[in-house]
Design an enzyme around this catalytic site. Structure first.
Site, PDB file in Angstrom:
ATOM      1  N   LEU A  42     106.696 -73.099  74.881  1.00  0.00           N
ATOM      2  CA  LEU A  42     106.132 -74.434  74.706  1.00  0.00           C
ATOM      3  C   LEU A  42     104.614 -74.470  74.800  1.00  0.00           C
ATOM      4  O   LEU A  42     103.998 -75.494  74.462  1.00  0.00           O
ATOM      5  CB  LEU A  42     106.738 -75.408  75.721  1.00  0.00           C
ATOM      6  CG  LEU A  42     107.961 -76.202  75.224  1.00  0.00           C
ATOM      7  CD1 LEU A  42     109.103 -75.271  74.880  1.00  0.00           C
ATOM      8  CD2 LEU A  42     108.391 -77.236  76.236  1.00  0.00           C
ATOM      9  N   TYR A 130      99.904 -81.786  87.896  1.00  0.00           N
ATOM     10  CA  TYR A 130     101.273 -81.861  87.372  1.00  0.00           C
ATOM     11  C   TYR A 130     101.579 -83.279  86.881  1.00  0.00           C
ATOM     12  O   TYR A 130     102.049 -83.469  85.754  1.00  0.00           O
ATOM     13  CB  TYR A 130     102.266 -81.445  88.455  1.00  0.00           C
ATOM     14  CG  TYR A 130     103.705 -81.731  88.091  1.00  0.00           C
ATOM     15  CD1 TYR A 130     104.347 -81.027  87.079  1.00  0.00           C
ATOM     16  CD2 TYR A 130     104.422 -82.730  88.760  1.00  0.00           C
ATOM     17  CE1 TYR A 130     105.662 -81.305  86.729  1.00  0.00           C
ATOM     18  CE2 TYR A 130     105.733 -83.005  88.429  1.00  0.00           C
ATOM     19  CZ  TYR A 130     106.350 -82.293  87.413  1.00  0.00           C
ATOM     20  OH  TYR A 130     107.652 -82.575  87.062  1.00  0.00           O
TER      21      TYR A 130
END
Length: 303
Positions: A42, A130
């Protein structure tokens, strides 16, 4: 999709907690193409475009993510590539195909300061790389304006892979006492619940329903009820002891500590509670209490 055609469902992150369960839950719906990081990296947009164009799926389900919350603080570029840019590429390819994209996000898009459970319309304010990278993924998908379902979840644990419940079990066998944070709130949500809800929505509302009326958008998906990490750990060891597991530290040997007593590189939301009313009403979904899910999880992993 033609009436007699077998749907193709492309699943990323097939070796992860949710990806592993999706392989099971989606199998009755059609041909599942399960890809791990080796089959689809990805961090490389060309990899994503290649696999989507090769398989031409009816549904893309993307649980793959950069989830090393603390490591992301020093690997921001990689976190943004996997959690942010990749989501947008999937959305572009899904729109070009006319297929559905299911993507998973997180409670970390919120700052955790709200007193009540977060609803989908609450302002986002991630406090970690994150969380920021996952929000970037949500925004990239929204910018494409295709058919997409973004499911925000929290405190995920599965029988396959590493998670809090397994860590507490291991430490309970190794140590005489444990120290666990007691001022962060959320709902432990099993990977199997996430996968089963995903399959239910995909089947009813997309594959075998009226696609034109599909309710695209962002929804909160979490188990019912709420708890703290300390109470979660206590329940894990209590249930394990009841199942006959030999422990050095039982449920009475866990010290409750505040967040500052266990400093970590990345900030965690003090409040990870997600209001699931919109999901339950829109898709007629029942979400069981978190303890039921944790007990089911423990039954799978205990001897």
């Amino acid at each position: 999709m033609q009436p007699d055609a077998v749907p193709t469902l492309l699943v990323t992150g097939s070796s992860g907690q949710v990806g592993f369960e999706l392989r099971r839950s989606l199998a009755p719906l059609g041909q599942v193409v399960a890809l791990d990081r080796n089959a689809c990296d990805l961090s490389r947009p060309d990899d994503i475009r290649r696999v989507v164009r090769e398989y031409r799926p009816d549904v893309i389900v993307n649980p793959a993510a950069y989830t090393a919350v603390d490591k992301a603080e020093t690997e921001a570029e990689l976190a943004y590539a996997i959690n942010g840019t990749a989501a947008g590429v999937f959305a572009e390819e899904a729109k070009a195909l006319g297929c559905l994209l299911v993507h998973y996000s997180t409670d970390y898009v919120f700052d955790g300061t709200k007193e009540r459970a977060y609803v989908e319309a609450d302002p986002v304010n991630p406090q970690s790389i994150y969380g920021k990278s996952k929000l970037a993924g949500e925004q990239a998908i929204a910018a494409v304006c295709g058919r997409a379902l973004i499911l925000r979840t929290c405190w995920v644990a599965g029988a396959h892979g590493s998670n809090f419940a397994k860590t507490i079990l291991r430490l309970g066998k190794e140590r005489d006492s444990l120290r666990v944070i007691a001022d962060q709130f959320g709902a432990p949500t099993t990977a199997s619940l996430i996968a089963d809800v995903t399959a239910q929505i995909v089947a009813r509302q997309w594959l075998f329903g009226d696609r034109q009326s599909f309710a695209s958008g962002t929804y909160h998906l979490a188990a019912g009820g709420e708890t703290t990490w300390h109470a979660y750990a206590t329940e894990v060891l209590r249930y394990a002891k009841g199942r006959g597991v030999e422990l050095k530290a039982d449920a009475n040997c866990i010290e409750a500590i505040p967040t500052p007593a266990y400093p970590l590189p990345a900030s965690r939301p003090a409040n990870s509670r997600l209001d699931t009313t919109l999901l339950r009403k829109t898709f007629d979904i029942h979400l069981p209490d978190w303890k039921q899910g944790v007990h089911f999880l423990l039954d799978q992993i205990l001897p």
